[in-house]
Write an enzyme that holds these catalytic residues in place. Structure first.
Site, PDB file in Angstrom:
ATOM      1  CD1 TRP A   1      -3.192   1.102   0.465  1.00  0.00           C
ATOM      2  CD2 TRP A   1      -1.921   2.423   1.721  1.00  0.00           C
ATOM      3  NE1 TRP A   1      -3.862   2.287   0.604  1.00  0.00           N
ATOM      4  CE2 TRP A   1      -3.095   3.130   1.383  1.00  0.00           C
ATOM      5  CE3 TRP A   1      -0.966   3.058   2.506  1.00  0.00           C
ATOM      6  CZ2 TRP A   1      -3.329   4.422   1.815  1.00  0.00           C
ATOM      7  CZ3 TRP A   1      -1.202   4.347   2.920  1.00  0.00           C
ATOM      8  CH2 TRP A   1      -2.384   5.011   2.580  1.00  0.00           C
ATOM      9  CG  ASP A   2       3.327   4.414   2.049  1.00  0.00           C
ATOM     10  OD1 ASP A   2       3.183   5.151   1.055  1.00  0.00           O
ATOM     11  OD2 ASP A   2       3.818   4.811   3.120  1.00  0.00           O
ATOM     12  CG  LEU A   3       7.226  -0.800  -2.480  1.00  0.00           C
ATOM     13  CD1 LEU A   3       7.864  -1.160  -1.142  1.00  0.00           C
ATOM     14  CD2 LEU A   3       7.194  -2.012  -3.389  1.00  0.00           C
ATOM     15  CG  HIS A   4       7.197   5.968  -0.607  1.00  0.00           C
ATOM     16  ND1 HIS A   4       8.397   6.221   0.027  1.00  0.00           N
ATOM     17  CD2 HIS A   4       6.237   6.032   0.359  1.00  0.00           C
ATOM     18  CE1 HIS A   4       8.188   6.433   1.311  1.00  0.00           C
ATOM     19  NE2 HIS A   4       6.884   6.325   1.549  1.00  0.00           N
ATOM     20  CG  ASN A  53       8.107   3.235   3.149  1.00  0.00           C
ATOM     21  OD1 ASN A  53       8.767   3.683   4.081  1.00  0.00           O
ATOM     22  ND2 ASN A  53       6.800   3.412   3.068  1.00  0.00           N
TER      23      ASN A  53
END
Length: 313
Positions: free
Chosen positions: A216-219, A222
């Site tokens: 959900w937040d794989l930038h 991260n």
């Protein structure tokens, strides 16, 4: 004998917790140092560096009783953070940081030993230690940074979500409900909400949204350098759903309007998603971001409209 407090809560973290989590966040900030001291004793850990933080968590480098390098992570237990341990255990170190230990701690409200007036719960995670100062944001060439991120995304979303995780079905239905009630400041934002909601409505009408485990937040921030692999993912906000819902962070982070279409194509291919469906799910994520801004009374960045247009669909 009183335990030695291992850190002072950084002011920026404290401000964010109070702003976004209200009374529970303020109570957590007040109690965190003493709670951490007790946790270090319970798990036979010793501090091995300065405390770091993101928006939601405090992370303290530690050594275990046998000298292993690790980090102790504590965060307020919310809908987004509650399943982090479950997701990391499901991945079991394959593309993501490995869990060494985990616990949930409930803190009572007024009258408790902490002296806090509001009850809350926190998640404790003892994790393998990665290189906290080397992430994919430090790779100057975004195209070079995208390759390992896309490879990790493919590995992570190939795993079936464990039972009990929050579901994209529910997130999608909530977004459509909120989109119908949203009052935009201008015609362009209103049109963007309508367009993205229409794309989401179409793909949602096809049935259940999937069972894959999403980060959900794989930038780029991260994904940290590691010893056992070149790069590993951290800090998931997991849910069960369609892998194409996971593409947006790598498009919006280090945003480049001239490179969005290429990045989107590479990410969609990495997760094996049909381009049309990937575009619909990416617009659903744009809808989520825009609704957050509208509901907070903030001006919506032009990036979101550009991005929604660039992915096609």
């Amino acid at each position: 004998m009183a335990l030695s407090v291992p850190f002072a809560v950084p002011a920026r973290f404290a401000e964010g917790q109070r702003r976004y989590e209200g009374e529970a966040g303020a109570a957590f900030v007040t109690a965190a140092p003493a709670m951490a001291a007790r946790r270090l004793e319970r798990w036979s850990l010793r501090p091995d560096g300065s405390v770091r933080h993101g928006v939601a968590a405090l992370v303290l480098p530690v050594r275990t009783a046998d000298g292993e390098r690790a980090v102790l992570k504590v965060q307020l237990r919310t809908e987004e953070t509650a399943d982090e341990g479950a997701a990391l255990r499901a991945w079991d170190g394959d593309g993501a940081v490995r869990v060494l230990d985990e616990d949930v701690e409930e803190v009572a409200g007024t009258g408790s030993a902490t002296g806090t007036g509001t009850g809350f719960a926190v998640s404790w995670l003892l994790l393998e230690r990665l290189d906290a100062v080397r992430d994919l944001n430090g790779v100057p060439d975004v195209r070079a940074a995208l390759r390992p991120l896309a490879a990790l995304l493919a590995r992570l979303t190939a795993v079936r979500a464990p039972a009990g995780l929050r579901r994209l079905d529910d997130v999608a239905d909530d977004l459509l409900l909120r989109a119908g009630k949203a009052v935009a400041r201008d015609a362009a934002t209103h049109a963007l909400i309508a367009d993205c909601a229409s794309a989401l409505r179409d793909v949602r009408s096809e049935g259940p949204c999937g069972e894959r485990l999403l980060h959900w937040d794989l930038h780029y921030g991260n994904v940290l350098a590691a010893r056992r692999e070149p790069w590993l993912a951290i800090d998931p906000k997991p849910l069960a759903g369609a892998p194409a819902f996971d593409l947006l962070p790598a498009l919006a982070n280090r945003y480049d309007p001239t490179d969005t279409a290429r990045r989107f194509a590479a990410l969609a291919e990495a997760v094996g998603a049909d381009r049309e469906r990937a575009a619909a799910w990416t617009r659903a994520r744009v809808l989520q971001a825009v609704l957050w801004e509208v509901e907070a009374g903030r001006e919506v960045a032009g990036m979101w409209g550009e991005l929604a247009g660039a992915v096609g669909g």
